[in-house]
Design a protein around this motif. Structure first.
Motif, mmCIF file in Angstrom:
data_model
loop_
_atom_site.group_PDB
_atom_site.id
_atom_site.type_symbol
_atom_site.label_atom_id
_atom_site.label_comp_id
_atom_site.label_asym_id
_atom_site.label_seq_id
_atom_site.Cartn_x
_atom_site.Cartn_y
_atom_site.Cartn_z
ATOM 1 N N LYS A 21 0.827 -1.214 0.000
ATOM 2 C CA LYS A 21 0.000 0.000 0.000
ATOM 3 C C LYS A 21 0.855 1.256 0.000
ATOM 4 O O LYS A 21 0.650 2.160 -0.826
ATOM 5 C CB LYS A 21 -0.921 -0.020 1.227
ATOM 6 N N GLU A 22 1.811 1.340 0.906
ATOM 7 C CA GLU A 22 2.624 2.553 1.008
ATOM 8 C C GLU A 22 3.466 2.758 -0.244
ATOM 9 O O GLU A 22 3.680 3.896 -0.689
ATOM 10 C CB GLU A 22 3.517 2.509 2.246
ATOM 11 N N VAL A 24 2.616 1.855 -3.291
ATOM 12 C CA VAL A 24 1.712 2.366 -4.332
ATOM 13 C C VAL A 24 1.520 3.864 -4.166
ATOM 14 O O VAL A 24 1.591 4.646 -5.124
ATOM 15 C CB VAL A 24 0.345 1.642 -4.273
ATOM 16 N N ILE A 25 1.257 4.278 -2.921
ATOM 17 C CA ILE A 25 1.060 5.710 -2.645
ATOM 18 C C ILE A 25 2.304 6.497 -3.050
ATOM 19 O O ILE A 25 2.216 7.530 -3.717
ATOM 20 C CB ILE A 25 0.735 5.921 -1.155
ATOM 21 N N ASP A 26 3.460 5.983 -2.681
ATOM 22 C CA ASP A 26 4.710 6.677 -2.993
ATOM 23 C C ASP A 26 4.918 6.776 -4.501
ATOM 24 O O ASP A 26 5.347 7.815 -5.029
ATOM 25 C CB ASP A 26 5.878 5.937 -2.339
ATOM 26 N N GLU A 27 4.597 5.705 -5.230
ATOM 27 C CA GLU A 27 4.795 5.688 -6.680
ATOM 28 C C GLU A 27 3.864 6.692 -7.374
ATOM 29 O O GLU A 27 4.274 7.413 -8.291
ATOM 30 C CB GLU A 27 4.522 4.271 -7.214
ATOM 31 N N LEU A 28 2.596 6.773 -6.922
ATOM 32 C CA LEU A 28 1.649 7.705 -7.534
ATOM 33 C C LEU A 28 1.964 9.153 -7.171
ATOM 34 O O LEU A 28 1.827 10.054 -7.997
ATOM 35 C CB LEU A 28 0.223 7.347 -7.109
ATOM 36 N N VAL A 29 2.387 9.373 -5.919
ATOM 37 C CA VAL A 29 2.787 10.727 -5.508
ATOM 38 C C VAL A 29 3.972 11.195 -6.347
ATOM 39 O O VAL A 29 4.019 12.339 -6.818
ATOM 40 C CB VAL A 29 3.134 10.762 -4.004
ATOM 41 N N GLU A 46 2.068 13.282 3.115
ATOM 42 C CA GLU A 46 1.586 13.314 4.500
ATOM 43 C C GLU A 46 0.067 13.461 4.539
ATOM 44 O O GLU A 46 -0.620 12.827 5.345
ATOM 45 C CB GLU A 46 2.246 14.478 5.265
ATOM 46 N N ALA A 47 -0.465 14.321 3.667
ATOM 47 C CA ALA A 47 -1.914 14.529 3.627
ATOM 48 C C ALA A 47 -2.637 13.262 3.167
ATOM 49 O O ALA A 47 -3.703 12.906 3.691
ATOM 50 C CB ALA A 47 -2.244 15.698 2.703
ATOM 51 N N ILE A 48 -2.055 12.557 2.198
ATOM 52 C CA ILE A 48 -2.642 11.301 1.724
ATOM 53 C C ILE A 48 -2.665 10.270 2.855
ATOM 54 O O ILE A 48 -3.684 9.603 3.102
ATOM 55 C CB ILE A 48 -1.846 10.751 0.522
ATOM 56 N N SER A 90 -5.612 -2.955 2.142
ATOM 57 C CA SER A 90 -6.525 -2.892 3.306
ATOM 58 C C SER A 90 -7.933 -2.536 2.866
ATOM 59 O O SER A 90 -8.633 -1.753 3.505
ATOM 60 C CB SER A 90 -6.039 -1.858 4.332
ATOM 61 N N SER A 91 -8.350 -3.096 1.729
ATOM 62 C CA SER A 91 -9.663 -2.766 1.184
ATOM 63 C C SER A 91 -10.775 -3.264 2.090
ATOM 64 O O SER A 91 -10.607 -4.226 2.856
ATOM 65 C CB SER A 91 -9.825 -3.374 -0.210
#
Length: 629
Positions: A21-22, A24-29, A46-48, A90-91
């Motif tokens: 999960k983290e 994925v978030i890092d890659e899209l950011v 941080e906001a995400i 974590s869906s």
């Protein structure tokens, strides 16, 4: 604005390399940052993550929509990522996510941007749309799929305010950010209701404000209400209705079950926030001037009640205990006086004005109302404390209607300026206009206010007793309605003017109705049903804590006998309180603050007791025995 104005080829990743999960978030950011859409990559991430901490944005069905609205975003944008193997995100349904849409909304995003972002969330509820995205082989194809979906939806669009074809189910959706889940739940509820042949209206509480607001008439006719939200929703308006309250995710994943429950009325009846006091604003049936006034008064009350009681406690240490030059000086008493008088009471009038203005003009009215209220108490005639409560009332209505005028005047601007309106144009113009008018009219208002205060102070004992009789009786006429509120508001105004006898008489009058009905059910048992006698027991507590509404069921059951009886007793209590020269600095609390009165507390309790006995025996004498009825 189309979704593809925010989703571009340079923010699309067809093959995510992440497996967590983290990651994925890092890659899209990172993708958004490389495309130049962010001001600050770390702050946006941080906001995400902060939004994820509230509740997962992995909504199930193989979809995750991480999103945030923050100043770290330079340009509103959407990043799309796809993972063929799936990622444990974590869906809510426990299944891996394959499609990821990261929504980046700027702090000042205009309404058009927010509506576009919300529309994407709605599209993802369509199975065919998701399958096409999963099979796409290029970024260009992704863009074509989204454009085709938008075109089809525009052709099939039905206005939100289209008349209902039947059924009485209402729903409200909302999520903390108000961009994605809010509208997904709304669309899922509407689509499912359509499949089931059930008509439904859904109010959305999104980042752009409340849309498709439920009206009092619709609520009155509703059979049941569904609230699917993770954020605060105004619920007092649903008092007396079957109310289903669930997280917003339930609206997305269990719409059929929720609608079936609503149709069956399989939900508890909402009782409200719990016994509103005689000072609470009515949530139902208020319009126009009264609605706006009560919005101001109800939001001001915590400052008045908290500050007033703290001031009253400080006087227990001595009438001059807060004065460092006095022999009675006590440091703790001075602290209480500073908190209650110099701060809580100081904010009373600005808060009153601010919430009156926001009731009229929504959020843009709050700041000019606060400023106008502050001018009312600080810019009067030299040597006075300004126009006080009177000036605050005028400042609130002035600010509210001036703000509406400003909003109307700025409607001619292109939608490009929507974001600028709320953060710059509305506050500058509305605060400036309100301030200028208040600075001009506040000196004459101060003269009127101080004159009224001096006149009341100069009234003779007989006139004061008569005024106490009138105010006490008003508290019992409609027990929480407009007449009751008018008397209570007058008492607060006089409290602000350092006239303490009026609120004492008003509280005495307001305590009598529930206490009298409780006493009557004990003494005259043959005149009340078993259910009424049980309700009477709780009225001892309600009356003791100045919650006048406890008498309403008894008054509604037999108004011709009960209402005149309690009016007479309440009037007697108010008049006696004035006769005994009782003053009170705390505007609420009942028995809790009775010992803090200026004067003899035993005489104050005697006034309440005499009024209670008068009303109780009048009720007993006038009501017929159950057998005779």
């Amino acid at each position: 604005m189309n979704i593809t104005d925010l989703l571009k080829k340079d923010t699309i990743l067809l093959d995510l390399g992440s497996n967590s999960k983290e990651a994925v978030i890092d890659e899209l950011v990172t993708k958004l940052d490389q495309a130049g859409r962010l001001n600050n990559k770390e702050k946006f991430k941080e906001a995400i993550l902060a939004r994820e901490a509230q509740s997962t944005t992995g909504i199930g069905e193989g979809i995750a929509i991480p999103h945030a609205k923050t100043s770290a975003v330079k340009t509103p944008a959407i990043a799309f990522g796809r993972s063929k193997q799936g990622v444990d995100y974590s869906s809510l349904d426990g299944q891996p996510s394959h499609l990821f849409f990261m929504i980046a909304a700027s702090e000042g995003a205009n309404q058009t941007h927010l509506e576009t972002l919300s529309r994407l969330s709605s599209f993802l509820m369509d199975d065919n749309f998701r399958k096409k995205l999963e099979k796409a082989t290029s970024a260009d194809e992704i863009m074509e799929i989204v454009n085709a979906k938008e075109k089809k939806e525009a052709e099939d669009d039905i206005p939100e305010d289209a008349p209902s074809t039947g059924g009485n189910i209402l729903a409200v959706t909302g999520c903390p950010t108000g961009i994605a889940h809010t509208f997904m739940a709304a669309d899922k509820l509407k689509a499912t209701a359509k499949e089931m042949g059930v008509s439904i209206k859904v109010e959305t509480n999104g980042s752009g404000g409340v849309k498709n607001r439920l009206t009092p008439e619709e609520i009155e006719k509703a059979d049941a209400i569904i609230i699917a939200a993770d954020t605060k929703i105004e619920t007092e308006r649903f008092k007396g209705k079957p109310l289903i309250q669930v997280p917003v995710a339930k609206g997305i994943h269990e719409p059929r079950q929720l609608i079936e429950r609503a149709v069956r009325k399989d939900a508890p009846i909402y009782q409200g926030s719990g016994g509103s006091s005689s000072s609470d604003a009515d949530a139902k049936g208020r319009t126009g001037f009264y609605k706006h006034l009560m919005n101001g008064v109800s939001n001001m009350l915590p400052f008045v009640v908290g500050g007033g009681i703290l001031i009253a406690i400080s006087f227990l240490f001595g009438i001059y205990s807060a004065d460092p030059t006095s022999d009675q000086y006590n440091r703790f008493a001075e602290m209480l006086m500073t908190i209650g008088g110099s701060n809580a009471f100081y904010l009373m009038v600005p808060v009153l004005a601010g919430f009156i203005a926001s009731s009229i003009a929504d959020r843009p009215g709050f700041a000019p109302g606060m400023v106008g209220g502050l001018i009312a108490i600080t810019s009067g005639i030299e040597g006075t404390s300004g126009s006080g409560f009177l000036g605050g009332l005028i400042a609130g209505f002035l600010a509210g209607y001036l703000t509406l005028l400003v909003k109307k005047g700025l409607e001619v601007l292109p939608t490009l300026f929507d974001g600028l309106k709320t953060v710059l144009l509305y506050p500058v113009l509305s605060i400036g206009l309100t301030g200028l008018v208040m600075l001009i009219i506040n000196p004459p208002l101060t003269t009127i206010y101080t004159g009224l205060s001096d006149w009341l102070q100069a009234l003779g004992d007989a006139n004061l007793v008569l005024l106490g009789i009138i105010l006490g009786g008003m508290m019992a006429i409609d027990m929480g309605g407009p007449i009751n509120k008018a008397a209570y508001t007058f008492g607060i105004a006089m409290l602000d003017a350092d006239q303490f006898q009026f609120i004492a008489a008003i509280m005495a009058g307001g305590m009598v109705p529930p206490l009298a009905t409780a006493l009557a059910t004990n003494i005259f048992k043959n005149k009340f049903t078993e259910q009424e006698r049980q309700a009477g027991k709780s009225n001892y507590a309600l009356g003791a804590f100045f919650i006048t509404e406890g008498a309403i069921p008894f008054a509604a059951a037999d108004p011709a006998r009960v209402i005149p009886s309690i009016i007479i007793g309440s009037a007697a209590a108010g008049g006696l309180s004035m006769l005994f020269d009782i003053g009170l600095r705390a505007p609420h609390g009942g028995i809790v603050v009775a010992g803090l009165v200026d004067g003899n507390p035993l005489l104050y309790l005697l006034a309440i007791l005499i009024g209670t006995i008068i009303s109780a025996f009048l009720i007993g004498f006038l009501k017929k025995d159950l057998e005779k009825e």
